[in-house]
Write a protein that holds these residues in place. Structure first.
Motif, PDB file in Angstrom:
ATOM      1  N   MET A 148       8.175  -4.957  14.305  1.00  0.00           N
ATOM      2  CA  MET A 148       7.453  -4.750  13.072  1.00  0.00           C
ATOM      3  C   MET A 148       6.833  -6.082  12.644  1.00  0.00           C
ATOM      4  O   MET A 148       7.481  -7.117  12.648  1.00  0.00           O
ATOM      5  N   LYS A 149       5.584  -6.073  12.299  1.00  0.00           N
ATOM      6  CA  LYS A 149       4.852  -7.271  11.912  1.00  0.00           C
ATOM      7  C   LYS A 149       5.298  -7.786  10.547  1.00  0.00           C
ATOM      8  O   LYS A 149       5.861  -7.050   9.742  1.00  0.00           O
ATOM      9  N   SER A 150       4.991  -9.050  10.292  1.00  0.00           N
ATOM     10  CA  SER A 150       5.393  -9.697   9.048  1.00  0.00           C
ATOM     11  C   SER A 150       4.865  -8.974   7.810  1.00  0.00           C
ATOM     12  O   SER A 150       5.613  -8.728   6.870  1.00  0.00           O
ATOM     13  N   ILE A 151       3.580  -8.634   7.802  1.00  0.00           N
ATOM     14  CA  ILE A 151       3.004  -7.969   6.630  1.00  0.00           C
ATOM     15  C   ILE A 151       3.599  -6.581   6.454  1.00  0.00           C
ATOM     16  O   ILE A 151       3.840  -6.142   5.331  1.00  0.00           O
ATOM     17  N   THR A 152       3.881  -5.893   7.561  1.00  0.00           N
ATOM     18  CA  THR A 152       4.484  -4.561   7.472  1.00  0.00           C
ATOM     19  C   THR A 152       5.868  -4.653   6.839  1.00  0.00           C
ATOM     20  O   THR A 152       6.225  -3.821   5.998  1.00  0.00           O
ATOM     21  N   LYS A 153       6.628  -5.657   7.203  1.00  0.00           N
ATOM     22  CA  LYS A 153       7.952  -5.850   6.596  1.00  0.00           C
ATOM     23  C   LYS A 153       7.826  -6.146   5.111  1.00  0.00           C
ATOM     24  O   LYS A 153       8.576  -5.605   4.294  1.00  0.00           O
ATOM     25  N   LYS A 154       6.869  -6.987   4.765  1.00  0.00           N
ATOM     26  CA  LYS A 154       6.656  -7.310   3.357  1.00  0.00           C
ATOM     27  C   LYS A 154       6.215  -6.074   2.578  1.00  0.00           C
ATOM     28  O   LYS A 154       6.637  -5.867   1.442  1.00  0.00           O
ATOM     29  N   ARG A 155       5.359  -5.260   3.193  1.00  0.00           N
ATOM     30  CA  ARG A 155       4.902  -4.039   2.528  1.00  0.00           C
ATOM     31  C   ARG A 155       6.067  -3.089   2.283  1.00  0.00           C
ATOM     32  O   ARG A 155       6.151  -2.444   1.242  1.00  0.00           O
ATOM     33  N   THR A 156       6.961  -2.992   3.263  1.00  0.00           N
ATOM     34  CA  THR A 156       8.128  -2.121   3.128  1.00  0.00           C
ATOM     35  C   THR A 156       9.026  -2.608   1.993  1.00  0.00           C
ATOM     36  O   THR A 156       9.477  -1.819   1.157  1.00  0.00           O
ATOM     37  N   LYS A 157       9.283  -3.907   1.950  1.00  0.00           N
ATOM     38  CA  LYS A 157      10.114  -4.468   0.884  1.00  0.00           C
ATOM     39  C   LYS A 157       9.451  -4.281  -0.483  1.00  0.00           C
ATOM     40  O   LYS A 157      10.116  -3.953  -1.461  1.00  0.00           O
ATOM     41  N   ALA A 158       8.135  -4.477  -0.535  1.00  0.00           N
ATOM     42  CA  ALA A 158       7.403  -4.296  -1.795  1.00  0.00           C
ATOM     43  C   ALA A 158       7.501  -2.856  -2.271  1.00  0.00           C
ATOM     44  O   ALA A 158       7.700  -2.598  -3.462  1.00  0.00           O
ATOM     45  N   PHE A 159       7.387  -1.906  -1.333  1.00  0.00           N
ATOM     46  CA  PHE A 159       7.491  -0.492  -1.690  1.00  0.00           C
ATOM     47  C   PHE A 159       8.883  -0.181  -2.240  1.00  0.00           C
ATOM     48  O   PHE A 159       9.018   0.555  -3.217  1.00  0.00           O
ATOM     49  N   LEU A 160       9.913  -0.748  -1.637  1.00  0.00           N
ATOM     50  CA  LEU A 160      11.279  -0.513  -2.112  1.00  0.00           C
ATOM     51  C   LEU A 160      11.499  -1.100  -3.507  1.00  0.00           C
ATOM     52  O   LEU A 160      12.186  -0.508  -4.338  1.00  0.00           O
ATOM     53  N   ILE A 161      10.904  -2.267  -3.782  1.00  0.00           N
ATOM     54  CA  ILE A 161      10.986  -2.857  -5.122  1.00  0.00           C
ATOM     55  C   ILE A 161      10.307  -1.942  -6.129  1.00  0.00           C
ATOM     56  O   ILE A 161      10.853  -1.633  -7.194  1.00  0.00           O
ATOM     57  N   ASP A 162       9.107  -1.476  -5.782  1.00  0.00           N
ATOM     58  CA  ASP A 162       8.368  -0.575  -6.680  1.00  0.00           C
ATOM     59  C   ASP A 162       9.111   0.742  -6.879  1.00  0.00           C
ATOM     60  O   ASP A 162       9.102   1.305  -7.975  1.00  0.00           O
ATOM     61  N   LEU A 163       9.758   1.227  -5.827  1.00  0.00           N
ATOM     62  CA  LEU A 163      10.533   2.458  -5.918  1.00  0.00           C
ATOM     63  C   LEU A 163      11.724   2.292  -6.866  1.00  0.00           C
ATOM     64  O   LEU A 163      12.020   3.186  -7.662  1.00  0.00           O
ATOM     65  N   ALA A 164      12.385   1.146  -6.798  1.00  0.00           N
ATOM     66  CA  ALA A 164      13.514   0.884  -7.697  1.00  0.00           C
ATOM     67  C   ALA A 164      13.062   0.849  -9.160  1.00  0.00           C
ATOM     68  O   ALA A 164      13.714   1.422 -10.037  1.00  0.00           O
ATOM     69  N   ILE A 165      11.943   0.208  -9.421  1.00  0.00           N
ATOM     70  CA  ILE A 165      11.401   0.151 -10.786  1.00  0.00           C
ATOM     71  C   ILE A 165      11.023   1.544 -11.257  1.00  0.00           C
ATOM     72  O   ILE A 165      11.342   1.954 -12.376  1.00  0.00           O
ATOM     73  N   SER A 166      10.359   2.283 -10.391  1.00  0.00           N
ATOM     74  CA  SER A 166       9.941   3.645 -10.722  1.00  0.00           C
ATOM     75  C   SER A 166      11.141   4.542 -11.006  1.00  0.00           C
ATOM     76  O   SER A 166      11.111   5.359 -11.922  1.00  0.00           O
ATOM     77  N   THR A 167      12.204   4.370 -10.248  1.00  0.00           N
ATOM     78  CA  THR A 167      13.408   5.168 -10.442  1.00  0.00           C
ATOM     79  C   THR A 167      14.033   4.880 -11.810  1.00  0.00           C
ATOM     80  O   THR A 167      14.477   5.799 -12.505  1.00  0.00           O
ATOM     81  N   ALA A 168      14.051   3.621 -12.200  1.00  0.00           N
ATOM     82  CA  ALA A 168      14.604   3.256 -13.508  1.00  0.00           C
ATOM     83  C   ALA A 168      13.767   3.858 -14.643  1.00  0.00           C
ATOM     84  O   ALA A 168      14.310   4.402 -15.611  1.00  0.00           O
ATOM     85  N   VAL A 169      12.448   3.775 -14.512  1.00  0.00           N
ATOM     86  CA  VAL A 169      11.567   4.349 -15.539  1.00  0.00           C
ATOM     87  C   VAL A 169      11.716   5.865 -15.570  1.00  0.00           C
ATOM     88  O   VAL A 169      11.755   6.479 -16.641  1.00  0.00           O
ATOM     89  N   THR A 170      11.818   6.484 -14.398  1.00  0.00           N
ATOM     90  CA  THR A 170      11.981   7.938 -14.306  1.00  0.00           C
ATOM     91  C   THR A 170      13.255   8.385 -15.012  1.00  0.00           C
ATOM     92  O   THR A 170      13.263   9.417 -15.690  1.00  0.00           O
ATOM     93  N   ALA A 171      14.328   7.618 -14.872  1.00  0.00           N
ATOM     94  CA  ALA A 171      15.585   7.971 -15.537  1.00  0.00           C
ATOM     95  C   ALA A 171      15.402   8.017 -17.053  1.00  0.00           C
ATOM     96  O   ALA A 171      15.897   8.932 -17.723  1.00  0.00           O
ATOM     97  N   GLY A 172      14.665   7.073 -17.593  1.00  0.00           N
ATOM     98  CA  GLY A 172      14.406   7.066 -19.028  1.00  0.00           C
ATOM     99  C   GLY A 172      13.521   8.223 -19.464  1.00  0.00           C
ATOM    100  O   GLY A 172      13.776   8.874 -20.479  1.00  0.00           O
ATOM    101  N   VAL A 173      12.488   8.496 -18.678  1.00  0.00           N
ATOM    102  CA  VAL A 173      11.579   9.601 -18.988  1.00  0.00           C
ATOM    103  C   VAL A 173      12.315  10.933 -18.915  1.00  0.00           C
ATOM    104  O   VAL A 173      12.148  11.800 -19.776  1.00  0.00           O
ATOM    105  N   GLU A 174      13.137  11.104 -17.895  1.00  0.00           N
ATOM    106  CA  GLU A 174      13.891  12.356 -17.749  1.00  0.00           C
ATOM    107  C   GLU A 174      14.864  12.558 -18.901  1.00  0.00           C
ATOM    108  O   GLU A 174      15.088  13.686 -19.327  1.00  0.00           O
ATOM    109  N   TYR A 175      15.447  11.481 -19.388  1.00  0.00           N
ATOM    110  CA  TYR A 175      16.372  11.590 -20.516  1.00  0.00           C
ATOM    111  C   TYR A 175      15.672  12.231 -21.716  1.00  0.00           C
ATOM    112  O   TYR A 175      16.222  13.106 -22.374  1.00  0.00           O
ATOM    113  N   VAL A 176      14.444  11.806 -21.948  1.00  0.00           N
ATOM    114  CA  VAL A 176      13.664  12.355 -23.062  1.00  0.00           C
ATOM    115  C   VAL A 176      13.202  13.778 -22.758  1.00  0.00           C
ATOM    116  O   VAL A 176      13.267  14.671 -23.605  1.00  0.00           O
ATOM    117  N   LEU A 177      12.749  14.011 -21.519  1.00  0.00           N
ATOM    118  CA  LEU A 177      12.204  15.324 -21.151  1.00  0.00           C
ATOM    119  C   LEU A 177      13.258  16.420 -21.029  1.00  0.00           C
ATOM    120  O   LEU A 177      12.944  17.590 -21.211  1.00  0.00           O
TER     121      LEU A 177
END
Length: 129
Positions: free
Chosen positions: A1-30
């Motif tokens: 796996m190339k360097s940029i591909t690894k970085k993209r994967t890690k970036a996606f996982l960071i964004d997924l973690a943030i999204s999951t935290a926000v989703t938990a708050g939104v779901e609590y209200v919904l």
């Protein structure tokens, strides 16, 4: 796996973690207003993730994960990203791109990981900063 591909994967996982935290708050209200479990399992996480990603990419060309990993999403021509490009990229990545990978995994390593199939489709490229 190339360097940029690894970085993209890690970036996606960071964004997924943030999204999951926000989703938990939104779901609590919904949960008090919407009783349909399909909304909470499928629609809410997708809408939250796409909304966060769209807003960040439209404003700065980077998500939090991309910024942390030193990446930026750019238009192939060097101009500012359009809303259509961002939407096409997200929709293609989360749907058809999976089948593209299963058909031809080698295509995911074009240009050292800067250009994945969903980038080609939306005329975007990921570069290191």
């Amino acid at each position: 796996m190339k360097s940029i591909t690894k970085k993209r994967t890690k970036a996606f996982l960071i964004d997924l973690a943030i999204s999951t935290a926000v989703t938990a708050g939104v779901e609590y209200v919904l949960r008090k207003k919407v009783k349909n479990e399909a909304v909470h399992a499928i629609i809410t996480p997708t809408v939250v993730m796409w909304s966060l990603e769209f807003a960040q990419l439209r404003k700065k060309g980077q998500t939090v994960g991309y910024k942390k990993m030193g990446l930026v999403l750019e238009n192939e021509t060097g101009s500012k990203l359009t809303s259509t490009q961002i939407m096409k990229r997200m929709a293609y990545r989360d749907s058809i791109s999976t089948f593209d990978y299963l058909k031809n995994p080698k295509a995911f390593e074009q240009q050292n990981g800067q250009l994945l199939p969903h980038d080609s489709f939306s005329c975007t490229v990921v570069k290191e900063v």
